[in-house]
Design a protein around this motif. Sequence first.
Motif, PDB file in Angstrom:
ATOM      1  N   THR A  12       0.841  -1.184   0.000  1.00 23.74           N
ATOM      2  CA  THR A  12       0.000   0.000   0.000  1.00 23.74           C
ATOM      3  C   THR A  12       0.883   1.243   0.000  1.00 23.74           C
ATOM      4  OG1 THR A  12      -1.700  -1.182   1.234  1.00 23.74           O
ATOM      5  CG2 THR A  12      -1.847   1.215   1.217  1.00 23.74           C
ATOM      6  N   ASN A  14       0.170   5.388  -0.322  1.00 21.67           N
ATOM      7  CA  ASN A  14      -0.856   6.443  -0.371  1.00 21.67           C
ATOM      8  C   ASN A  14      -2.266   5.873  -0.571  1.00 21.67           C
ATOM      9  OD1 ASN A  14       1.084   8.464  -0.043  1.00 21.67           O
ATOM     10  ND2 ASN A  14       1.473   8.544  -2.235  1.00 21.67           N
ATOM     11  N   ASN A  15      -2.598   4.848   0.189  1.00 19.91           N
ATOM     12  CA  ASN A  15      -3.921   4.202   0.165  1.00 19.91           C
ATOM     13  C   ASN A  15      -4.251   3.513  -1.153  1.00 19.91           C
ATOM     14  OD1 ASN A  15      -4.638   4.840   2.862  1.00 19.91           O
ATOM     15  ND2 ASN A  15      -5.044   6.937   2.201  1.00 19.91           N
ATOM     16  N   LYS A  16      -3.257   3.277  -1.987  1.00 20.79           N
ATOM     17  CA  LYS A  16      -3.462   2.529  -3.234  1.00 20.79           C
ATOM     18  C   LYS A  16      -2.563   1.296  -3.207  1.00 20.79           C
ATOM     19  CE  LYS A  16      -4.948   6.395  -6.033  1.00 20.79           C
ATOM     20  NZ  LYS A  16      -6.272   6.047  -6.456  1.00 20.79           N
ATOM     21  N   ILE A  17      -2.909   0.302  -4.016  1.00 20.04           N
ATOM     22  CA  ILE A  17      -2.168  -0.957  -4.038  1.00 20.04           C
ATOM     23  C   ILE A  17      -1.305  -1.023  -5.291  1.00 20.04           C
ATOM     24  CG2 ILE A  17      -2.400  -3.465  -4.162  1.00 20.04           C
ATOM     25  CD1 ILE A  17      -4.822  -3.185  -2.324  1.00 20.04           C
ATOM     26  N   MET A 104      -3.385   1.339  -7.692  1.00 16.64           N
ATOM     27  CA  MET A 104      -4.827   1.246  -7.928  1.00 16.64           C
ATOM     28  C   MET A 104      -5.610   1.201  -6.631  1.00 16.64           C
ATOM     29  SD  MET A 104      -5.069  -1.538 -10.981  1.00 16.64           S
ATOM     30  CE  MET A 104      -6.608  -0.898 -11.590  1.00 16.64           C
ATOM     31  N   ASN A 105      -6.851   1.645  -6.712  1.00 16.19           N
ATOM     32  CA  ASN A 105      -7.776   1.435  -5.612  1.00 16.19           C
ATOM     33  C   ASN A 105      -8.081  -0.054  -5.523  1.00 16.19           C
ATOM     34  OD1 ASN A 105      -8.121   4.161  -4.825  1.00 16.19           O
ATOM     35  ND2 ASN A 105      -9.459   4.463  -6.596  1.00 16.19           N
ATOM     36  N   ARG A 106      -8.303  -0.527  -4.319  1.00 11.03           N
ATOM     37  CA  ARG A 106      -8.588  -1.945  -4.067  1.00 11.03           C
ATOM     38  C   ARG A 106      -9.726  -2.474  -4.960  1.00 11.03           C
ATOM     39  NH1 ARG A 106      -7.101  -4.354   0.542  1.00 11.03           N
ATOM     40  NH2 ARG A 106      -6.691  -2.321   1.445  1.00 11.03           N
ATOM     41  N   ASN A 107     -10.789  -1.678  -5.133  1.00  7.59           N
ATOM     42  CA  ASN A 107     -11.949  -2.147  -5.898  1.00  7.59           C
ATOM     43  C   ASN A 107     -11.722  -2.151  -7.406  1.00  7.59           C
ATOM     44  OD1 ASN A 107     -11.983   0.602  -6.244  1.00  7.59           O
ATOM     45  ND2 ASN A 107     -14.167   0.845  -5.855  1.00  7.59           N
ATOM     46  N   GLU A 108     -10.559  -1.691  -7.884  1.00  3.32           N
ATOM     47  CA  GLU A 108     -10.246  -1.684  -9.323  1.00  3.32           C
ATOM     48  C   GLU A 108      -9.322  -2.833  -9.724  1.00  3.32           C
ATOM     49  OE1 GLU A 108     -10.114   3.086 -10.217  1.00  3.32           O
ATOM     50  OE2 GLU A 108      -8.357   2.177  -9.258  1.00  3.32           O
ATOM     51  N   MET A 126      -9.695  -7.827  -2.463  1.00  6.34           N
ATOM     52  CA  MET A 126     -10.849  -7.000  -2.795  1.00  6.34           C
ATOM     53  C   MET A 126     -11.942  -7.121  -1.720  1.00  6.34           C
ATOM     54  SD  MET A 126     -11.022  -7.174  -6.941  1.00  6.34           S
ATOM     55  CE  MET A 126     -12.276  -5.908  -7.045  1.00  6.34           C
TER      56      MET A 126
END
Length: 128
Positions: A12, A14-17, A104-108, A126
């Motif tokens: 992680t 900046n809150n993205k993966i 990426m955002n987790r949901n993407e 996810m």
Amino acid sequence: MDPIQVTCAIITINNKILAVQRSRIMSQPMKWEFPGGKIEPAETEMECIQREIREELNIEIKLLDRLQPSVHPYPTFTIELIPYTAHYVSGQLRIKEHNSYVLMNRNELDTLDWAEADWPIVREIMKL
């Protein structure tokens, strides 16, 4: 045949993966994966993942949790992919072996063309 043990990090930043794309000359060319690599003799899972991330991406990470491994048979070998969640700590991200990377955002995550062994881990992440 025993599976090849490979660690990977779900990092992680900046809150993205972070996901990395395999190069055209690697097996499974241009597929996406979580960065990592094979465990060397006398190396722990945690030592392996930190070494691989340093070598491949030029960054330091803090390992958090070990997730459920994914065992996947490919035509000529079987892989046991051992995932760890992690946070970025320091260093300038530079890919050395891969073609590209994305944050990426987790949901993407399911929009990428992942390597087969990574799919169970993608689905687990996810849900988190």
